[in-house]
Write a protein that holds these residues in place. Structure first.
Motif, PDB file in Angstrom:
ATOM      1  N   SER A 149       1.150  -1.634  -0.080  1.00 35.55           N
ATOM      2  CA  SER A 149      -0.090  -0.195   0.148  1.00 35.55           C
ATOM      3  C   SER A 149       1.263   1.387  -0.048  1.00 35.55           C
ATOM      4  CB  SER A 149      -1.427  -0.189   1.224  1.00 35.55           C
ATOM      5  OG  SER A 149      -1.909  -0.709   0.638  1.00 35.55           O
ATOM      6  N   ALA A 150       1.594   1.009   0.565  1.00 32.31           N
ATOM      7  CA  ALA A 150       3.141   2.382   0.220  1.00 32.31           C
ATOM      8  C   ALA A 150       3.455   2.412  -0.714  1.00 32.31           C
ATOM      9  CB  ALA A 150       4.277   1.953   1.314  1.00 32.31           C
ATOM     10  N   ALA A 151       3.850   1.727  -1.516  1.00 24.45           N
ATOM     11  CA  ALA A 151       3.855   1.582  -2.843  1.00 24.45           C
ATOM     12  C   ALA A 151       3.241   1.948  -4.121  1.00 24.45           C
ATOM     13  CB  ALA A 151       4.415  -0.222  -3.480  1.00 24.45           C
ATOM     14  N   ASP A 152       1.862   2.086  -3.261  1.00 24.50           N
ATOM     15  CA  ASP A 152       0.489   2.072  -3.507  1.00 24.50           C
ATOM     16  C   ASP A 152       0.000   3.557  -4.016  1.00 24.50           C
ATOM     17  OD1 ASP A 152      -0.586  -0.177  -4.943  1.00 24.50           O
ATOM     18  OD2 ASP A 152      -2.166  -0.618  -3.807  1.00 24.50           O
ATOM     19  N   ALA A 153       0.433   4.530  -3.149  1.00 27.69           N
ATOM     20  CA  ALA A 153       0.114   5.656  -2.320  1.00 27.69           C
ATOM     21  C   ALA A 153       1.447   6.248  -3.157  1.00 27.69           C
ATOM     22  CB  ALA A 153       1.269   6.066  -0.958  1.00 27.69           C
ATOM     23  N   GLN A 154       2.912   6.035  -3.595  1.00 29.38           N
ATOM     24  CA  GLN A 154       3.898   6.392  -4.029  1.00 29.38           C
ATOM     25  C   GLN A 154       3.403   6.888  -6.088  1.00 29.38           C
ATOM     26  OE1 GLN A 154       6.584   4.855  -1.482  1.00 29.38           O
ATOM     27  NE2 GLN A 154       7.788   4.370  -3.319  1.00 29.38           N
ATOM     28  N   HIS A 155       3.188   5.607  -6.071  1.00 24.43           N
ATOM     29  CA  HIS A 155       2.523   5.537  -7.448  1.00 24.43           C
ATOM     30  C   HIS A 155       1.515   5.764  -7.524  1.00 24.43           C
ATOM     31  CE1 HIS A 155       1.241   2.575 -10.738  1.00 24.43           C
ATOM     32  NE2 HIS A 155       0.946   3.520 -10.820  1.00 24.43           N
ATOM     33  N   LEU A 156       0.902   6.071  -7.094  1.00 27.20           N
ATOM     34  CA  LEU A 156      -0.297   7.099  -7.048  1.00 27.20           C
ATOM     35  C   LEU A 156      -0.042   8.604  -6.812  1.00 27.20           C
ATOM     36  CD1 LEU A 156      -3.406   4.983  -5.701  1.00 27.20           C
ATOM     37  CD2 LEU A 156      -2.763   5.049  -7.499  1.00 27.20           C
ATOM     38  N   GLU A 209      -4.637  -5.519  -5.900  1.00 25.10           N
ATOM     39  CA  GLU A 209      -5.346  -5.291  -7.496  1.00 25.10           C
ATOM     40  C   GLU A 209      -6.266  -4.183  -7.543  1.00 25.10           C
ATOM     41  OE1 GLU A 209      -3.958  -9.505  -8.062  1.00 25.10           O
ATOM     42  OE2 GLU A 209      -5.384  -9.242  -8.460  1.00 25.10           O
ATOM     43  N   MET A 210      -7.267  -4.256  -6.685  1.00 23.49           N
ATOM     44  CA  MET A 210      -8.589  -3.416  -7.045  1.00 23.49           C
ATOM     45  C   MET A 210      -8.051  -1.698  -6.692  1.00 23.49           C
ATOM     46  SD  MET A 210     -10.907  -4.777  -8.556  1.00 23.49           S
ATOM     47  CE  MET A 210      -9.441  -5.169  -9.273  1.00 23.49           C
ATOM     48  N   HIS A 211      -7.366  -1.917  -5.679  1.00 21.76           N
ATOM     49  CA  HIS A 211      -6.477  -0.635  -4.970  1.00 21.76           C
ATOM     50  C   HIS A 211      -5.623   0.151  -5.703  1.00 21.76           C
ATOM     51  CE1 HIS A 211      -7.019  -1.361  -0.008  1.00 21.76           C
ATOM     52  NE2 HIS A 211      -8.256  -1.431  -0.909  1.00 21.76           N
ATOM     53  N   ILE A 212      -5.515  -0.516  -6.333  1.00 18.93           N
ATOM     54  CA  ILE A 212      -4.103   0.460  -7.753  1.00 18.93           C
ATOM     55  C   ILE A 212      -5.168   0.737  -8.862  1.00 18.93           C
ATOM     56  CG2 ILE A 212      -3.607  -1.654  -9.020  1.00 18.93           C
ATOM     57  CD1 ILE A 212      -1.553   1.778  -7.953  1.00 18.93           C
ATOM     58  N   MET A 213      -6.208  -0.236  -8.950  1.00 18.89           N
ATOM     59  CA  MET A 213      -7.422   0.262  -9.915  1.00 18.89           C
ATOM     60  C   MET A 213      -7.491   1.027  -9.951  1.00 18.89           C
ATOM     61  SD  MET A 213      -9.803  -2.483 -12.456  1.00 18.89           S
ATOM     62  CE  MET A 213     -10.502  -1.774 -13.260  1.00 18.89           C
ATOM     63  N   LEU A 214      -9.004   1.270  -8.860  1.00 15.69           N
ATOM     64  CA  LEU A 214      -9.035   2.228  -8.487  1.00 15.69           C
ATOM     65  C   LEU A 214      -8.298   3.333  -8.151  1.00 15.69           C
ATOM     66  CD1 LEU A 214     -10.762   0.027  -5.774  1.00 15.69           C
ATOM     67  CD2 LEU A 214     -12.648   1.485  -7.552  1.00 15.69           C
ATOM     68  N   GLY A 215      -7.637   3.848  -7.941  1.00 11.70           N
ATOM     69  CA  GLY A 215      -6.660   4.794  -8.030  1.00 11.70           C
ATOM     70  C   GLY A 215      -5.714   5.368  -8.945  1.00 11.70           C
TER      71      GLY A 215
END
Length: 197
Positions: free
Chosen positions: A55-62, A173-179
């Motif tokens: 989720s940290a990776a998702d945070a910086q990705h987004l 997978e859904m978090h990054i899609m939604l993001g």
């Protein structure tokens, strides 16, 4: 290799089923999330993403998709990830406790009207909950991406997009899609893209 074929098919089946469930259940909270973010950015605010591990990776990705670009070149959207400053993270973890690594940064950098976006597959991570609590205390809008039963997220964030799964990988997978959908929606809603490029 037959067992690998079965594994491959089962993973895709689980993912596809969850995509359908999310499409049926998350349209309204997604629209609410977009609305909150649009209002903040238009008022001069910023989006602050935070999470642990994947989720940290998702945070910086987004945050990067917003500050740099998503679909095409356009004006930047103010966003940051509270997961990337190793000095701040280690100092907070060492000096005031790992549970406060995000809340301390929100207290320092957040301004009323900013949006704090906590990402947690379980909804029970103490530092995510503390970050969302701090966001509310300092006048930020507190929102979250979660999974399973949502954990404690609904108590401290609104809207909350809860992915109806207990499998961490599927939730992520859904978090990054939604993001990424959020990034695309913000570009459009803020009038930053559209028409011929």
């Amino acid at each position: 290799m037959h067992h690998i074929d079965a594994f491959f098919a089962a993973e895709f089946d689980e993912h596809a089923a969850l995509v359908r469930q999310c499409r049926e259940t998350l349209a309204a909270p997604f629209a609410a999330l977009v609305g909150v973010c649009v209002r903040s950015v238009l008022a001069g605010g910023k989006l602050m993403f935070f999470g642990n591990g994947g989720s940290a990776a998702d945070a910086q990705h987004l945050a990067t998709e917003l500050t740099i670009r998503y679909k095409r070149d356009r004006a930047p959207i103010a966003a940051l990830a509270l997961t990337t400053d190793s000095s701040a993270l280690t100092a907070a973890g060492n000096d005031i406790g790992f549970d406060r690594i995000f809340s301390r940064q929100i207290a320092a950098l957040g301004r009323p009207g900013d949006v704090a976006i906590g990402i947690s597959t379980s909804g029970r991570s103490a530092n995510i909950i503390a970050g969302l609590q701090a966001a509310r205390a300092f006048g930020l809008v507190s929102v979250a991406l979660g999974g399973g039963d949502g954990g404690k997220l609904p108590q401290f964030a609104d809207p909350v997009l809860i992915v109806p799964s207990t499998t961490t990988a599927r939730i992520q997978e859904m978090h990054i899609m939604l993001g990424q959908m959020l990034c695309g929606a913000l570009e459009t809603e803020l009038g930053l893209v559209g028409g011929a490029a």
